[in-house]
Each structure stands twice: as structure tokens, then as C-alpha cells.
Design a protein around this motif. Sequence first.
Motif, short mmCIF file in Angstrom:
data_model
loop_
_atom_site.label_atom_id
_atom_site.label_comp_id
_atom_site.label_asym_id
_atom_site.label_seq_id
_atom_site.Cartn_x
_atom_site.Cartn_y
_atom_site.Cartn_z
N ILE A 129 40.23 40.62 33.23
CA ILE A 129 40.69 39.40 32.53
C ILE A 129 39.51 38.65 31.94
O ILE A 129 39.52 38.24 30.77
N LEU A 130 38.45 38.48 32.76
CA LEU A 130 37.27 37.76 32.28
C LEU A 130 36.64 38.47 31.09
O LEU A 130 36.20 37.82 30.13
N ALA A 131 36.59 39.80 31.15
CA ALA A 131 35.98 40.56 30.06
C ALA A 131 36.79 40.40 28.78
O ALA A 131 36.23 40.19 27.69
N LYS A 132 38.12 40.49 28.88
CA LYS A 132 38.97 40.39 27.69
C LYS A 132 38.96 38.98 27.10
O LYS A 132 39.07 38.82 25.88
N LEU A 133 38.82 37.96 27.97
CA LEU A 133 38.78 36.58 27.47
C LEU A 133 37.36 36.14 27.09
O LEU A 133 37.17 35.02 26.60
N GLU A 134 36.40 37.03 27.38
CA GLU A 134 34.98 36.75 27.08
C GLU A 134 34.51 35.48 27.78
O GLU A 134 33.86 34.62 27.19
N THR A 135 34.87 35.38 29.06
CA THR A 135 34.43 34.27 29.91
C THR A 135 33.69 34.85 31.11
O THR A 135 33.79 36.05 31.40
N ASN A 136 32.92 34.01 31.80
CA ASN A 136 32.11 34.52 32.91
C ASN A 136 32.53 34.00 34.27
O ASN A 136 31.81 34.20 35.26
N SER A 137 33.67 33.33 34.35
CA SER A 137 34.16 32.84 35.64
C SER A 137 35.66 32.64 35.59
O SER A 137 36.24 32.48 34.51
N GLN A 138 36.29 32.66 36.78
CA GLN A 138 37.72 32.39 36.85
C GLN A 138 38.04 31.00 36.30
O GLN A 138 39.04 30.80 35.61
N LEU A 139 37.17 30.04 36.63
CA LEU A 139 37.39 28.66 36.17
C LEU A 139 37.40 28.59 34.65
O LEU A 139 38.25 27.92 34.04
N ALA A 140 36.46 29.30 34.01
CA ALA A 140 36.39 29.29 32.55
C ALA A 140 37.62 29.97 31.94
O ALA A 140 38.14 29.53 30.91
N ALA A 141 38.09 31.04 32.58
CA ALA A 141 39.27 31.74 32.08
C ALA A 141 40.51 30.85 32.16
O ALA A 141 41.31 30.77 31.23
#
Length: 227
Positions: free
Chosen positions: A201-213
Motif C-alpha cells: 500500500i505504501l509503495a503504491k501510494l508513494e508514502t513512507n509510513s502508515q500515517l502518511a498513507a
Amino acid sequence: MSTSRPSSQITIIDDHALFAESLALTFETEGYPVRRIDLTRPGTTLATVLAATLRSSPRVVILDLDLGALGDGGRLIQPLAAAGTSVLVITGSNDQGRWGRCLDAGAKHVMLKSRPLHEVVAVVRRARDGLPLMPPADRLSLIELARRDHSEVRDIRNRLERLTQREMEILGMLMNGSQVREIARTGVVSEATVRTQVKAILAKLETNSQLAAVGAAFKAGWRPPSA
């Protein structure tokens, strides 16, 4: 003998009765013809509010953004502005991106409800006289911010479409505050499996944390599909 009594009508669209009454009383004391749109009548919708407002051809409309059960008052800005009305938005929200969207839709000015009434009256006077209500640079800055936000939201929504059904379900649970252990137990899988899915999920959303996602999903107004 001429008088200085204003001839321009002010229409107030606000679902907070006490606040709207205070505004109306202040403007009536100043000598302005004031009309309040009744938002409590059965069958009232944004469309009926718009029609009732336009029938009286007001020079200035004071518009609250959050109209309770009627929803987003910002949807009224464009048609009101297109009809030649000066729309002054007054809101409790300090979301600068939202302010910019109002200005981009045609609002003349955006004010916080916490501003003193005499400042609101001063802005209405300027609107009545056709004077600029805010520095052009400030207006442009807020509009550009709104357009950047719009572009960012569009990009986030495109990334969210990459998620699989299971990844959407997991992101939805993360948005509701669930931890990896709880998600694993609910899905009858190992925590390692859930962690692998969260990484995807983080990779597809291009975020580096659950909080950012989770923050990105909320920013885009995304909700997981119903089961």
C-alpha cells in the motif's frame, strides 16, 4: 435632500440563526436592506436556496460554507457570482486551500467568523462600492494553493486506484485506527502477511509510513468500497 442610506440589498445565507440574526441587525442598523434566507423550511435544498436568492437580485451575499444538512455552501458561489452578485464567504474554517477554491469559484473575499462585526461591515461597504476587497497577490496566492491541492488530490486518487481489493480493505481499517495485529486477527492471517500488504500500500501510494498513507486517503476524500 439626499441621504447616505445604502440602496444595495444584502442577503445572508447561514444556518447559525444567532450569528445570522446578529449580522442582520448590525446591517439594518447601518441602514442596509437585509434579507435572510430561511434554511429550515421543509424541502429546502441548495437549489431552492439559490433560486430564492437570485429572485431578489442582491448586490451582496454573505455566505457560510457549512450549511448543516444542506451541505457545502461553496457550491452556490459560482452561480451567484455568474449572476453578478458579490459573494462574501464567512466561515469558521481556516483551511487556506478551501479559501482558495472559494475565490477561484468567484467569491470576492473570505473572512473568518471570529472577525469583529465592524470589520465585516467594512468589507460589505467596500463590496457595495465595487472596491477591491483583498490584495491581488493574496488572492492569487490562495487560488494557486487551491489549484495545487486539487492537482495533489487528483494524483492521490490515481494512486489509490492501483490498490487491490484486499489492500483497499486494509487501508480502510488503518483509517479506522486498527493496528496490524487486529487486522491479522480479523482476516485470519499472520501479522507478517498484513505487514507485507501494508508495504505494498505504501509503495503504491508513494508514502513512507502508515500515517502518511492514511493522511493521503483522507485528503483525497477516499473511502474503502463497501463489502
